[in-house]
Design a protein around this motif. Structure first.
Motif, PDB file in Angstrom:
ATOM      1  N   ASN A  57       0.806  -1.215   0.000  1.00 24.67           N
ATOM      2  CA  ASN A  57       0.000   0.000   0.000  1.00 24.67           C
ATOM      3  C   ASN A  57       0.836   1.262   0.000  1.00 24.67           C
ATOM      4  OD1 ASN A  57      -2.461  -1.459   0.216  1.00 24.67           O
ATOM      5  ND2 ASN A  57      -2.077  -1.740   2.405  1.00 24.67           N
ATOM      6  N   LEU A  58       2.102   1.159   0.414  1.00 23.02           N
ATOM      7  CA  LEU A  58       2.938   2.333   0.600  1.00 23.02           C
ATOM      8  C   LEU A  58       4.222   2.190  -0.209  1.00 23.02           C
ATOM      9  CD1 LEU A  58       2.602   2.651   4.471  1.00 23.02           C
ATOM     10  CD2 LEU A  58       1.269   3.847   2.741  1.00 23.02           C
ATOM     11  N   PRO A 108       1.493   7.168   0.129  1.00 22.43           N
ATOM     12  CA  PRO A 108       0.572   6.257  -0.569  1.00 22.43           C
ATOM     13  C   PRO A 108       1.114   5.908  -1.963  1.00 22.43           C
ATOM     14  CG  PRO A 108      -0.607   8.100   0.390  1.00 22.43           C
ATOM     15  CD  PRO A 108       0.827   8.424   0.498  1.00 22.43           C
ATOM     16  N   LYS A 109       1.251   4.633  -2.222  1.00 22.62           N
ATOM     17  CA  LYS A 109       1.774   4.187  -3.512  1.00 22.62           C
ATOM     18  C   LYS A 109       0.822   4.595  -4.634  1.00 22.62           C
ATOM     19  CE  LYS A 109       3.414   0.022  -5.845  1.00 22.62           C
ATOM     20  NZ  LYS A 109       3.611  -1.424  -5.723  1.00 22.62           N
ATOM     21  N   LEU A 151      -6.961   6.605   0.963  1.00 20.58           N
ATOM     22  CA  LEU A 151      -6.389   7.404   2.050  1.00 20.58           C
ATOM     23  C   LEU A 151      -7.205   7.256   3.329  1.00 20.58           C
ATOM     24  CD1 LEU A 151      -5.446  10.685   0.155  1.00 20.58           C
ATOM     25  CD2 LEU A 151      -3.899   8.924   0.987  1.00 20.58           C
ATOM     26  N   LYS A 152      -8.531   7.228   3.211  1.00 19.50           N
ATOM     27  CA  LYS A 152      -9.363   7.088   4.401  1.00 19.50           C
ATOM     28  C   LYS A 152      -9.157   5.725   5.055  1.00 19.50           C
ATOM     29  CE  LYS A 152     -12.901  10.457   3.244  1.00 19.50           C
ATOM     30  NZ  LYS A 152     -14.332  10.771   3.169  1.00 19.50           N
ATOM     31  N   ASN A 160      -7.168   5.910   8.556  1.00 13.65           N
ATOM     32  CA  ASN A 160      -8.304   5.944   9.485  1.00 13.65           C
ATOM     33  C   ASN A 160      -9.044   7.281   9.427  1.00 13.65           C
ATOM     34  OD1 ASN A 160     -10.039   4.831  11.349  1.00 13.65           O
ATOM     35  ND2 ASN A 160      -8.821   5.460  13.122  1.00 13.65           N
ATOM     36  N   GLY A 161      -9.178   7.827   8.225  1.00 15.70           N
ATOM     37  CA  GLY A 161      -9.920   9.058   8.040  1.00 15.70           C
ATOM     38  C   GLY A 161      -9.183  10.324   8.409  1.00 15.70           C
ATOM     39  N   ARG A 162      -7.889  10.209   8.786  1.00 15.62           N
ATOM     40  CA  ARG A 162      -7.133  11.397   9.214  1.00 15.62           C
ATOM     41  C   ARG A 162      -6.523  12.151   8.036  1.00 15.62           C
ATOM     42  NH1 ARG A 162      -5.330  11.130  14.481  1.00 15.62           N
ATOM     43  NH2 ARG A 162      -4.611  13.266  14.101  1.00 15.62           N
ATOM     44  N   ALA A 163      -6.240  11.459   6.916  1.00 14.68           N
ATOM     45  CA  ALA A 163      -5.683  12.122   5.735  1.00 14.68           C
ATOM     46  C   ALA A 163      -6.824  12.713   4.902  1.00 14.68           C
ATOM     47  CB  ALA A 163      -4.868  11.153   4.903  1.00 14.68           C
ATOM     48  N   ARG A 164      -6.508  13.693   4.055  1.00 16.01           N
ATOM     49  CA  ARG A 164      -7.556  14.352   3.277  1.00 16.01           C
ATOM     50  C   ARG A 164      -6.998  14.825   1.933  1.00 16.01           C
ATOM     51  NH1 ARG A 164      -5.584  17.884   6.971  1.00 16.01           N
ATOM     52  NH2 ARG A 164      -5.025  19.993   6.239  1.00 16.01           N
TER      53      ARG A 164
END
Length: 576
Positions: free
Chosen positions: A414-415, A456-457, A535-536, A540-544
């Motif tokens: 994922n990364l 994020p890849k 990203l979410k 855990n929903g912290r990135a935007r």
């Protein structure tokens, strides 16, 4: 299966019986407690009425001296009494004292003669004291006040002390004070009736003094009182080291409070016997029920065990075995269904299954050869080699970049390290540069300290791709793309900026709504929407993701990914 059914049904029956026994015990305990409180309350109320009657009788006795006319005349004299008059007073006083059998002592104060006569059991001689003053008695203000001119208090040597002021009726002038001590014979008789029921009686006076509380500490009964209307109240207290039911009754004419005490062991004795009988009956019923269930389960599961044995033989490849179950209609039907299934399997194997399996294997092998990444990479490597041999170095660079991008995209995880992601973004834009020529210009910048961080890849790669696809759409003749990674206010900020066509207001609104709620379905910007969902999930929903665009000159579109540094360490995934 037999063991599981036995365990489940046994536990179910046991739990049901335990709940029934517990419910019955609690219901009986509540009913028993209410019954005991009600019975003890009725007894206390009758005893309180008797006690009020007894005190009223004592007060009536205290005023009987007024009926002696000669005695009252002597009390009204202001001159000293003669010997004969004193003898008359003593005789009347002694007769008055011995007319009741429940008096321990009596005092008579002659106010005008300042003389005190006293008599106490077992002494039969009257004591006399000159200069006695009844105003020194502690409750003087009570027994000299209207309308009763009397008082009833606790006695230190007996049960009660009753004091009465004898007055001259027309002028209400005090002539004498009668004070006598009542023994404890009456409350002891009440106590004996409670002792026969393994109970104890406590009596409190109007001022809260304990008139009868043998063997009970005052602190044990602290806070117990009758209700505002005199109705009985109940509570369970620990008295003398054991739980005790306390029932309080008060509100009588003279302010007495009666407290009945009964050990909870006595209250619960019949209930415990009933409970033990219920438990024994429950155990017997449980044993009979379990034996019946085991027999029923065995009757049901024995045919199934035989069927399972035959199916294991089928699993080993023996399709000729036949199932013949006996028992219920359902078991015989299941036996027939199993036999039909085995016949169908045998026919399938003999006719089409082997041929179809061979055909499917060939198709899968061909498909694997077509889609095998190694086959594709080897082919691209062969093309790159041929380009070098032919002196086509630009073609070689394009092919090797394409191969690297393909390998990067299919590799798991994922990364990826931010430096690796930027490297492949640069390769992708270089390929697009070869396609668009002077129409495309790009830059990729990042601080050196940020390159090892996990990003994020394919995240920046997707944003760069969107800039080319949508930025050059329409009438844009050229485009400049800037890819940048910075650290701002504790967040890793990944930005892709272009000066392409931009996004009009309505599309920008729909796009922002889609990014804010992943469940919104739109027909465009699928890659950006998928990136937002990734990203979410990753953070855990912290990135935007934020999108800003301006369609008028100078046009500019900025797509940014903000990832808090504090959540990056908890992200699961692998990266290059």
């Amino acid at each position: 299966m037999r063991r599981q059914l036995s365990l489940v049904l046994g536990l179910t029956v046991s739990l049901a019986m335990a709940l029934i026994i517990m419910f019955g015990y609690l219901s009986q305990a509540d009913a028993s407690m209410r019954r005991q409180v009600s019975m003890l309350r009725r007894v206390l109320e009758m005893e309180l009425a008797s006690l009020d009657t007894y005190v009223a009788d004592q007060l009536a006795f205290s005023i009987q001296l007024r009926n002696q006319t000669a005695f009252m005349d002597l009390l009204a004299r202001t001159s000293p009494l003669s010997y004969t008059q004193r003898q008359t007073v003593e005789a009347t006083f002694k007769t008055y004292f011995y007319s009741r059998g429940d008096l321990d002592a009596m005092e008579l104060y002659l106010i005008r003669q300042r003389l005190k006569l006293s008599l106490a059991k077992p002494v039969r001689k009257i004591g006399m004291q000159s200069g006695a003053d009844p105003s020194l008695l502690p409750d003087y203000a009570v027994f000299t006040a209207k309308p009763g001119f009397s008082s009833v208090t606790a006695s230190g040597t007996g049960f009660l002390e009753v004091t009465r002021t004898i007055i001259d009726s027309p002028r209400e002038t005090p002539l004498a004070v009668v004070r006598f001590t009542v023994d404890a014979s009456f409350p002891q008789a009440l106590e004996r009736s409670h002792a026969g029921e393994e109970e104890q009686l406590c009596i409190l006076g109007a001022n809260g003094a304990y008139l009868l509380a043998e063997g009970v500490a005052a602190t044990d009964l602290f806070g117990l009182a009758a209700g505002a209307e005199g109705d009985a109240q109940s509570a369970v207290r620990r008295i003398g080291g054991r739980e005790t039911l306390c029932v309080v009754a008060g509100g009588g004419a003279y302010g007495f409070t009666l407290i009945g005490l009964k050990p909870m062991a006595v209250v619960n004795a019949p209930l415990i016997a009933t409970r033990n009988g219920s438990i024994l009956l429950g155990i017997i019923s449980l044993a009979v029920t379990v034996l019946t269930l085991l027999s029923s389960i065995k009757f049901i599961t024995t045919p199934l065990s035989k069927l399972a044995h035959r199916l294991r033989r089928v699993g080993s490849g023996n399709f000729t075995t036949r199932a013949a179950l006996e028992g219920s209609y359902e078991m015989r039907g299941l036996s027939e269904d199993v036999n039909q299934m085995m016949d169908g399997i045998r026919e399938l194997i003999n006719t089409t299954y082997v041929a179809q399996l061979n055909e499917r294997t060939a198709q899968l092998t061909a498909l694997e050869a077509q889609t095998n990444p190694h086959f594709l990479f080897n082919t691209l490597q062969a093309i790159a080699t041929q380009a070098i041999v032919s002196g086509q170095e630009p073609i070689y660079a394009m092919v090797t970049s394409l191969a690297a991008l393909l390998r990067y995209s299919v590799k798991g995880g994922n990364l990826a390290a931010l430096g690796t992601e930027l490297e492949h973004v640069n390769k992708y834009l270089s390929l697009q540069k070869a396609r668009f020529g002077e129409r495309l210009a790009f830059t990729c910048t990042a601080e050196a300290a940020l390159l090892p961080l996990a990003a994020p890849k394919l995240g920046l790669l997707s944003l760069a791709e969107n800039s080319i696809i949508h930025g050059l759409a329409g009438s844009a003749a050229s485009i400049r793309i800037a890819v940048e990674a910075t650290l701002e206010r504790g967040e890793l900020l990944l930005c892709v900026t272009d000066d392409g066509c931009g996004i009009d207001g309505e599309k920008l609104r729909v796009l922002r709504e889609a990014l804010a709620g992943p469940d919104v379905v739109i027909t465009q910007n699928i890659g950006l929407l998928n990136l937002a969902s990734r990203l979410k999930l990753l953070y855990n929903g912290r990135a935007r993701i934020t999108v800003n665009s301006r369609t008028e000159q100078p046009r500019q579109t900025v797509v940014s990914i903000a990832i808090p540094m504090e959540v990056m360490e908890g992200v699961q995934g692998t990266f290059d």
